[in-house]
Design a protein around this motif. Structure first.
Motif, short mmCIF file in Angstrom:
data_model
loop_
_atom_site.label_atom_id
_atom_site.label_comp_id
_atom_site.label_asym_id
_atom_site.label_seq_id
_atom_site.Cartn_x
_atom_site.Cartn_y
_atom_site.Cartn_z
N LEU A 185 0.83 -1.21 0.00
CA LEU A 185 0.00 0.00 0.00
C LEU A 185 0.86 1.26 0.00
O LEU A 185 0.37 2.34 -0.26
CB LEU A 185 -0.90 0.01 1.23
CG LEU A 185 -2.13 -0.90 1.18
CD1 LEU A 185 -2.75 -1.01 2.56
CD2 LEU A 185 -3.15 -0.37 0.20
N GLY A 186 2.16 1.09 0.33
CA GLY A 186 3.06 2.23 0.32
C GLY A 186 3.48 2.71 1.70
O GLY A 186 4.06 3.78 1.83
N ARG B 64 5.61 -9.78 -7.99
CA ARG B 64 6.10 -9.12 -6.78
C ARG B 64 7.32 -8.24 -7.08
O ARG B 64 7.65 -7.36 -6.29
CB ARG B 64 6.45 -10.15 -5.72
CG ARG B 64 5.20 -10.90 -5.21
CD ARG B 64 5.58 -12.23 -4.57
NE ARG B 64 6.52 -12.06 -3.51
CZ ARG B 64 6.19 -11.75 -2.26
NH1 ARG B 64 4.92 -11.60 -1.96
NH2 ARG B 64 7.10 -11.61 -1.34
N ASN B 67 6.24 -4.34 -7.94
CA ASN B 67 6.17 -3.30 -6.91
C ASN B 67 7.33 -3.45 -5.90
O ASN B 67 7.25 -2.97 -4.78
CB ASN B 67 4.81 -3.28 -6.21
CG ASN B 67 4.54 -4.54 -5.43
OD1 ASN B 67 5.33 -5.48 -5.46
ND2 ASN B 67 3.43 -4.56 -4.71
N LEU B 69 8.46 -5.73 -4.11
CA LEU B 69 8.42 -6.57 -2.91
C LEU B 69 9.57 -7.56 -2.97
O LEU B 69 10.05 -8.05 -1.96
CB LEU B 69 7.08 -7.32 -2.80
CG LEU B 69 5.91 -6.56 -2.20
CD1 LEU B 69 4.69 -7.47 -2.10
CD2 LEU B 69 6.24 -5.96 -0.85
N GLU B 98 14.40 3.54 1.02
CA GLU B 98 13.16 2.86 1.39
C GLU B 98 11.95 3.76 1.24
O GLU B 98 10.89 3.34 0.78
CB GLU B 98 13.32 2.40 2.84
CG GLU B 98 12.39 1.32 3.27
CD GLU B 98 11.55 1.76 4.43
OE1 GLU B 98 12.00 2.64 5.18
OE2 GLU B 98 10.43 1.25 4.55
N LYS B 99 12.13 5.04 1.61
CA LYS B 99 11.03 6.00 1.57
C LYS B 99 10.53 6.19 0.14
O LYS B 99 9.33 6.30 -0.11
CB LYS B 99 11.54 7.34 2.12
CG LYS B 99 10.52 8.16 2.84
CD LYS B 99 11.17 9.43 3.39
CE LYS B 99 11.58 10.32 2.24
NZ LYS B 99 12.42 11.47 2.63
N ALA B 102 8.63 3.17 -1.12
CA ALA B 102 7.28 3.20 -0.57
C ALA B 102 6.40 4.16 -1.37
O ALA B 102 5.24 3.85 -1.67
CB ALA B 102 7.31 3.60 0.90
N ALA B 103 6.96 5.31 -1.75
CA ALA B 103 6.19 6.29 -2.51
C ALA B 103 5.78 5.71 -3.87
O ALA B 103 4.66 5.92 -4.33
CB ALA B 103 7.01 7.56 -2.70
N ARG B 105 5.24 2.63 -4.54
CA ARG B 105 4.24 1.57 -4.38
C ARG B 105 2.83 2.14 -4.23
O ARG B 105 1.85 1.43 -4.43
CB ARG B 105 4.57 0.74 -3.13
CG ARG B 105 5.75 -0.17 -3.32
CD ARG B 105 5.90 -1.04 -2.10
NE ARG B 105 7.04 -1.93 -2.22
CZ ARG B 105 7.97 -2.06 -1.28
NH1 ARG B 105 7.88 -1.38 -0.16
NH2 ARG B 105 8.97 -2.89 -1.45
N ARG B 106 2.73 3.41 -3.82
CA ARG B 106 1.41 3.98 -3.58
C ARG B 106 0.56 3.99 -4.83
O ARG B 106 -0.66 3.98 -4.76
CB ARG B 106 1.55 5.40 -3.02
CG ARG B 106 1.91 5.34 -1.56
CD ARG B 106 2.39 6.63 -0.99
NE ARG B 106 3.31 6.29 0.12
CZ ARG B 106 4.05 7.14 0.77
NH1 ARG B 106 4.03 8.42 0.46
NH2 ARG B 106 4.83 6.73 1.74
N LEU B 133 -3.21 7.89 6.10
CA LEU B 133 -1.82 7.92 6.57
C LEU B 133 -0.88 8.47 5.49
O LEU B 133 0.07 9.18 5.80
CB LEU B 133 -1.40 6.49 6.94
CG LEU B 133 -0.20 6.30 7.83
CD1 LEU B 133 -0.43 6.96 9.17
CD2 LEU B 133 0.07 4.81 8.03
N LEU B 134 -1.14 8.13 4.22
CA LEU B 134 -0.15 8.39 3.18
C LEU B 134 -0.54 9.49 2.20
O LEU B 134 0.31 10.17 1.67
CB LEU B 134 0.11 7.11 2.39
CG LEU B 134 0.54 5.91 3.23
CD1 LEU B 134 0.60 4.68 2.37
CD2 LEU B 134 1.89 6.19 3.85
#
Lengths: 306, 269
Positions: A185-186, B64, B67, B69, B98-99, B102-103, B105-106, B133-134
């Motif tokens: 989900l990020g 996987r 994204n 993973l 990592e940050k 994560a961005a 993957r959104r 949250l994001l």
């Protein structure tokens, strides 16, 4: 009679209980009225307050540092992992009593505790500077590292080692898929831990932490060796030896510890209930029961005691 | 099911320039075992791409990788023009922080075989969590949209339920709504119906068909040949870590050119 065994057991237990009550009521050594008088005297209550303050602060240190150590232990960084392992190894190996006395005597090592560049004088000598000092700040060790603070640190740091293992077990009990779904989900790793993994790990963490808290309550009596005198058992024993009424004061200690433990157990019950939200069969069973009750035209609220 | 547009771009039309997903010579090993041996693939925006293949063929692993993973050992993957997981500087690839991963993957939704809903949250909280949250969406706004999405997947009456109280099919539909709540431009499905009882497969496939009709770009690892034939725009058959055959699903299923494809289809059809 349908269960003769039970009736025999009841009879035996009844006799034993009667004997015990007989002992409590008739034996003069208990000296109940004296005990009740002394139990609530200001120094004793002060000691109780000290014990509870120690319990709370050392458990806060233990849980906080324990979580950090557990996360370090599970990190991908081998240095953090190693540090966490070494910490756990040391503080689990040394008995708490020894730790408590050790921390009480740390003042022997330093009159003052100062933070700054290590080996500053030696480095200064290398460059020909006499008595080079690079200290940022410091405080008197004898003042800070004695009494309450020493006891709190000894107990808290030792507790952290045990809590680290409990938290680690909790984190590892959460399904890998939870982390993956949250990452997909990020969410960042820190967010995953805080919002998804730790709340679920709490279900596994809370019961043994309750155990640890109760064990800690009892271990607060060790700080008498720091020495700290504002502590429950120390105070009760002092009254006992001053008045030659040793036994009543031991009973008083037992009762106080029983009482505080019972209060802690109530807290644990509510914590466990909070963190079992949506978990496992109980939640499902409750809704199923409610559904069945509704179908049968019964009242919905009273099923399964909810 | 209510009509509700969830396409990536606000005006409902997919971007025309370049493919949504492009993979070049993707390699992935677990220890000494090479699972992906150079995968090339293109998925256009708005397309439904079905990945088929025997278990162990590397199709889930490839999904996987899209994204990040799984970290790839060699090759490149772009989603909507962005290189995934790495930054290219002076001809060299540097792993992203990592940050930033994560961005990235959104914008990519993912649905798992075992649902992986958050069991300590209600259905509504599951869907609201990530946007609040994001994406800094206001709570009330996120709730409204989550309720709409859940209505769309046919679970408008389950907002307050916990995942443990739902059937597998219902859980998977919540998982789809949870992924859609981030307004992704690409959806990855990793065998979304494999863990379901046979009678619950249909309800999940219906939601996915609905999504495909709305123009969502989807990559679906599946064993549902019927779904691939009916909804798929493109079919990729993988075996042993390579793409064996690809093309129009109806074409490939009716006339497989490769022996391995033929053998596989003979077993599942």
């Amino acid at each position: 009679m349908r269960h003769p065994g039970r009736w025999v057991a009841i009879a035996v237990i009844g006799v034993l209980v009667a004997m015990f009550v007989h002992l409590l009521v008739t034996n003069k050594a208990f000296n109940w009225s004296f005990m009740v008088d002394e139990m609530f005297r200001p120094p004793v209550v002060e000691g109780l307050r000290g014990s509870i303050a120690l319990l709370v602060t050392s458990m806060l240190i233990g849980i906080g540092l324990g979580v950090v150590l557990a996360i370090m232990r599970l990190s991908e960084n081998p240095i953090l992992r190693g540090v966490a392992w070494a910490y756990t190894w040391f503080f689990r190996a040394v008995p708490r009593l020894v730790l408590v006395i050790l921390f009480g005597n740390l003042g022997i090592l330093w009159a003052r505790i100062e933070f700054g560049l290590p080996f500053d004088r030696q480095i200064g000598a290398l460059f020909g500077v006499d008595d080079f000092q690079a200290r940022l700040f410091g405080f008197s060790a004898l003042e800070i590292l004695s009494g309450f603070v020493a006891g709190m640190l000894a107990l808290g740091l030792s507790e952290a080692a045990y809590m680290a293992e409990i938290v680690r077990a909790g984190i590892q009990s959460v399904d890998e898929g939870q982390t993956e779904a949250a990452q997909a989900l990020g969410l960042t790793r820190a967010q995953v831990l805080r919002r998804i993994v730790l709340p679920q790990a709490m279900r596994v963490i809370v019961p043994p932490t309750g155990n640890e808290t109760i064990a800690m309550l009892k271990d607060t009596s060790l700080v008498a060796f720091v020495p700290v005198s504002t502590e429950l058992f120390f105070q009760l024993r002092a009254v006992g030896s001053r008045t030659f009424q040793v036994f009543p004061m031991l009973v008083a200690a037992t009762l106080w510890y029983l009482l505080v433990t019972s209060v802690l157990l109530v807290g644990q019950y509510y914590l466990e209930r909070h963190f079992s939200k949506g978990a496992g069969r109980s939640g499902r069973a409750r809704t199923t029961l409610r559904g069945i009750a509704a179908e049968n035209g019964g009242t919905t609220g009273k099923v399964a005691g909810t | 099911m209510t009509e509700l547009t969830v396409s990536a771009s606000p005006d409902g039309t997919a971007a025309v320039s370049g493919p949504m997903v492009r993979a070049e010579q993707v390699h992935k090993s677990f220890g000494s075992i090479e699972v992906l041996k150079g995968i090339d693939m293109k998925v256009r925006a708005g397309e439904v791409c079905c990945l088929l293949g025997p278990s162990g063929s590397g199709k889930s692993t490839f999904l996987r990788c899209i994204n990040h993973l799984e970290k790839i050992n060699a090759g490149r993957i772009w989603v909507d023009g962005d290189l995934i997981g790495y930054r290219e500087r002076g001809g060299k690839l540097h792993e992203m922080r990592e940050k930033d991963v994560a961005a990235q993957r959104r914008a990519i939704g993912m649905v798992f075989q075992r649902f992986n809903l958050f069991p300590h949250m209600t259905v509504l909280q599951n869907v609201v969590e990530a946007p609040v949250l994001l994406r800094r969406v206001k709570k009330a706004e996120a709730r409204d949209r989550a309720a709409q999405l859940l209505e769309r997947v046919g679970l408008g009456d389950k907002l307050g339920a916990y995942p443990g109280q739902l059937s597998g099919g219902q859980q998977q539909r919540v998982a789809i709504a949870r992924a859609l709540a981030m307004r992704p431009k690409l959806m990855l499905f990793d065998e979304p119906t494999s863990a379901l009882d046979p009678e619950l497969v249909g309800e999940v496939l219906d939601v996915m068909k609905d999504l495909a009709r709305d123009g969502m770009t989807m990559i679906v690892v599946t064993h549902e040949i019927g779904f691939a034939r009916e909804v798929g725009d493109h079919l990729v058959f993988m075996d042993g870590g390579v793409v064996v055959e690809q093309g129009d699903p109806r074409e490939v299923i009716a006339n497989p050119r490769h022996d391995r494809t033929r053998a596989f289809l003979a077993k599942v059809l």
